[in-house]
Design a protein around this motif. Structure first.
Motif, mmCIF file in Angstrom:
data_model
loop_
_atom_site.group_PDB
_atom_site.id
_atom_site.type_symbol
_atom_site.label_atom_id
_atom_site.label_comp_id
_atom_site.label_asym_id
_atom_site.label_seq_id
_atom_site.Cartn_x
_atom_site.Cartn_y
_atom_site.Cartn_z
ATOM 1 N N ALA A 53 0.827 -1.207 0.000
ATOM 2 C CA ALA A 53 0.000 0.000 0.000
ATOM 3 C C ALA A 53 0.862 1.257 0.000
ATOM 4 O O ALA A 53 0.433 2.317 -0.468
ATOM 5 N N GLU A 54 2.106 1.165 0.511
ATOM 6 C CA GLU A 54 3.004 2.309 0.544
ATOM 7 C C GLU A 54 3.784 2.455 -0.760
ATOM 8 O O GLU A 54 4.017 3.575 -1.231
ATOM 9 N N THR A 55 4.204 1.335 -1.367
ATOM 10 C CA THR A 55 5.074 1.432 -2.544
ATOM 11 C C THR A 55 4.329 1.392 -3.871
ATOM 12 O O THR A 55 4.841 1.907 -4.871
ATOM 13 N N ALA A 56 3.140 0.815 -3.906
ATOM 14 C CA ALA A 56 2.393 0.737 -5.173
ATOM 15 C C ALA A 56 2.148 2.121 -5.788
ATOM 16 O O ALA A 56 2.313 2.300 -7.008
ATOM 17 N N PRO A 57 1.783 3.144 -4.990
ATOM 18 C CA PRO A 57 1.543 4.470 -5.592
ATOM 19 C C PRO A 57 2.788 5.104 -6.204
ATOM 20 O O PRO A 57 2.678 5.987 -7.061
ATOM 21 N N LEU A 58 3.971 4.690 -5.754
ATOM 22 C CA LEU A 58 5.198 5.280 -6.290
ATOM 23 C C LEU A 58 5.315 5.037 -7.789
ATOM 24 O O LEU A 58 5.837 5.880 -8.533
ATOM 25 N N LEU A 59 4.837 3.863 -8.239
ATOM 26 C CA LEU A 59 4.910 3.519 -9.661
ATOM 27 C C LEU A 59 3.533 3.431 -10.300
ATOM 28 O O LEU A 59 3.416 3.045 -11.472
ATOM 29 N N GLY A 60 2.507 3.785 -9.534
ATOM 30 C CA GLY A 60 1.160 3.766 -10.083
ATOM 31 C C GLY A 60 0.696 2.383 -10.509
ATOM 32 O O GLY A 60 0.076 2.223 -11.560
ATOM 33 N N VAL A 61 0.997 1.364 -9.686
ATOM 34 C CA VAL A 61 0.647 -0.021 -10.012
ATOM 35 C C VAL A 61 -0.233 -0.608 -8.912
ATOM 36 O O VAL A 61 -0.278 -0.085 -7.789
ATOM 37 N N PRO A 62 -0.931 -1.702 -9.186
ATOM 38 C CA PRO A 62 -1.746 -2.345 -8.154
ATOM 39 C C PRO A 62 -0.881 -2.974 -7.064
ATOM 40 O O PRO A 62 0.266 -3.359 -7.301
ATOM 41 N N ILE A 63 -1.431 -3.062 -5.872
ATOM 42 C CA ILE A 63 -0.767 -3.782 -4.782
ATOM 43 C C ILE A 63 -0.520 -5.220 -5.240
ATOM 44 O O ILE A 63 -1.381 -5.855 -5.864
ATOM 45 N N GLY A 64 0.650 -5.734 -4.941
ATOM 46 C CA GLY A 64 1.009 -7.090 -5.340
ATOM 47 C C GLY A 64 1.842 -7.167 -6.603
ATOM 48 O O GLY A 64 2.371 -8.227 -6.939
ATOM 49 N N THR A 65 1.982 -6.055 -7.339
ATOM 50 C CA THR A 65 2.803 -6.038 -8.551
ATOM 51 C C THR A 65 4.261 -6.309 -8.199
ATOM 52 O O THR A 65 4.772 -5.836 -7.180
ATOM 53 N N ARG A 72 15.804 2.927 -4.870
ATOM 54 C CA ARG A 72 15.057 2.899 -6.122
ATOM 55 C C ARG A 72 14.081 1.725 -6.152
ATOM 56 O O ARG A 72 14.408 0.610 -5.723
ATOM 57 N N PHE A 73 12.888 2.001 -6.688
ATOM 58 C CA PHE A 73 11.907 0.964 -6.979
ATOM 59 C C PHE A 73 11.743 0.888 -8.497
ATOM 60 O O PHE A 73 11.589 1.925 -9.165
ATOM 61 N N VAL A 74 11.790 -0.320 -9.023
ATOM 62 C CA VAL A 74 11.770 -0.534 -10.470
ATOM 63 C C VAL A 74 10.690 -1.547 -10.815
ATOM 64 O O VAL A 74 10.541 -2.577 -10.134
ATOM 65 N N ARG A 78 8.524 4.097 -22.941
ATOM 66 C CA ARG A 78 7.469 3.486 -23.760
ATOM 67 C C ARG A 78 6.088 3.623 -23.111
ATOM 68 O O ARG A 78 5.301 2.681 -23.057
ATOM 69 N N GLY A 79 5.847 4.801 -22.571
ATOM 70 C CA GLY A 79 4.546 5.093 -22.006
ATOM 71 C C GLY A 79 4.305 4.572 -20.610
ATOM 72 O O GLY A 79 3.212 4.753 -20.059
ATOM 73 N N ARG A 80 5.309 3.947 -19.990
ATOM 74 C CA ARG A 80 5.127 3.382 -18.652
ATOM 75 C C ARG A 80 6.088 4.024 -17.654
ATOM 76 O O ARG A 80 7.239 4.303 -17.974
ATOM 77 N N LEU A 81 5.593 4.239 -16.446
ATOM 78 C CA LEU A 81 6.439 4.692 -15.347
ATOM 79 C C LEU A 81 7.221 3.484 -14.858
ATOM 80 O O LEU A 81 6.648 2.523 -14.345
ATOM 81 N N VAL A 82 8.554 3.506 -15.034
ATOM 82 C CA VAL A 82 9.342 2.305 -14.767
ATOM 83 C C VAL A 82 10.224 2.404 -13.524
ATOM 84 O O VAL A 82 10.648 1.388 -12.980
ATOM 85 N N SER A 83 10.504 3.623 -13.057
ATOM 86 C CA SER A 83 11.440 3.742 -11.938
ATOM 87 C C SER A 83 11.091 4.953 -11.080
ATOM 88 O O SER A 83 10.760 6.021 -11.595
#
Length: 258
Positions: free
Chosen positions: A131-143, A164-166, A232-237
């Motif tokens: 729940a804390e790190t998912a918003p950093l990359l705009g991804v669902p919890i569990g990614t 860094r989160f990747v 390529r259109g994705r937030l990667v890092s």
């Protein structure tokens, strides 16, 4: 003590007992500061050289420990020396300037300044977004993500703490890369060419973890750059790049078209 520091010590020894005997003489702590500053100016002490310890200054200048401590504190505040807890005091490197807009490999920046670079990898592991790190990359919890923590050194001094989160789907081999041999920046720009970059810089007081990792002096602030990169259109890092506030500055330059 290396030859440069030894030469400076002899210079300091030569002044022992002279400061303070004349009413026109500067305070003892000023004499100590001037002696070390002169040794730097004359090339007797160079960046990275050890300077006499507090106890050594007490003996050589016949001063109190409080006076010696004040001289070292003021030399540190003026950027002439850096103090490492449990190790000693050293002549500071000229303050490096990082490029804020241009995305550059920190290892290249350091080597271009003529200094040795090395990295210490504290962590490089795969984990699931919370729940804390998912918003950093705009991804669902569990990614699936990779989480790395690396301390970059210029000469012997820590100059940047990189956390860094990747996105694992974009950089599936990230967790297996030896980041003592190549930087995350170098790896990511090769496999995920930059399309967009977002920077935010803030000054702050470090937490205990950052204080220890960067070998900061008590009360020393940090500069923290938050950097997010897209490919390529994705937030990667999403990275936090934290620098000692007294040993680093950021700059940017750009041209304006007519």
């Amino acid at each position: 003590m290396n030859p440069h520091a030894l030469a400076a010590s002899r210079k300091i020894d030569a002044t022992n007992g002279t400061a303070g005997k004349d009413d026109r003489s500067p305070p003892r702590y000023v004499a100590i500061k001037q002696s070390i500053s002169d040794a730097v100016r004359d090339g007797q002490l160079k960046p990275g050289d050890r300077v006499p310890s507090e106890s050594e200054l007490v003996d050589r200048f016949d001063v109190s420990r409080m006076t010696a401590n004040r001289a070292l504190r003021e030399l540190q505040a003026s950027g002439i020396i850096v103090r490492r807890a449990g190790i000693g005091s050293f002549i500071a490197e000229p303050r490096p300037i990082g490029q804020m807009i241009e995305i550059r490999n920190i290892a290249e920046e350091i080597r271009e300044r003529g200094h040795d670079y090395r990295a210490r990898v504290v962590q490089n592991s795969e984990e699931r977004a919370t729940a804390e790190t998912a918003p950093l990359l705009g991804v669902p919890i569990g990614t699936r993500l990779f989480h790395s923590v690396i301390i970059h050194h210029e000469a012997e001094f820590p100059i940047q703490l990189e956390e860094r989160f990747v996105l694992a789907s974009v950089a599936p081999d990230y967790g297996r890369i030896d980041f003592t041999q190549r930087t995350p920046n170098e790896y990511l720009t090769r496999i995920a060419p930059l399309e967009r970059v977002e920077h935010r810089v803030s000054a702050m007081m470090p937490d205990a973890r950052t204080h220890a990792m960067l070998g900061l002096a008590d009360g020393e602030p940090v500069l923290r750059m938050t950097r997010r990169t897209w490919s390529r259109g994705r937030l990667v890092s999403h990275a936090w790049l934290t620098h000692p506030g007294t040993r680093f500055e950021l700059s940017a330059a750009f041209s304006i078209d007519d």
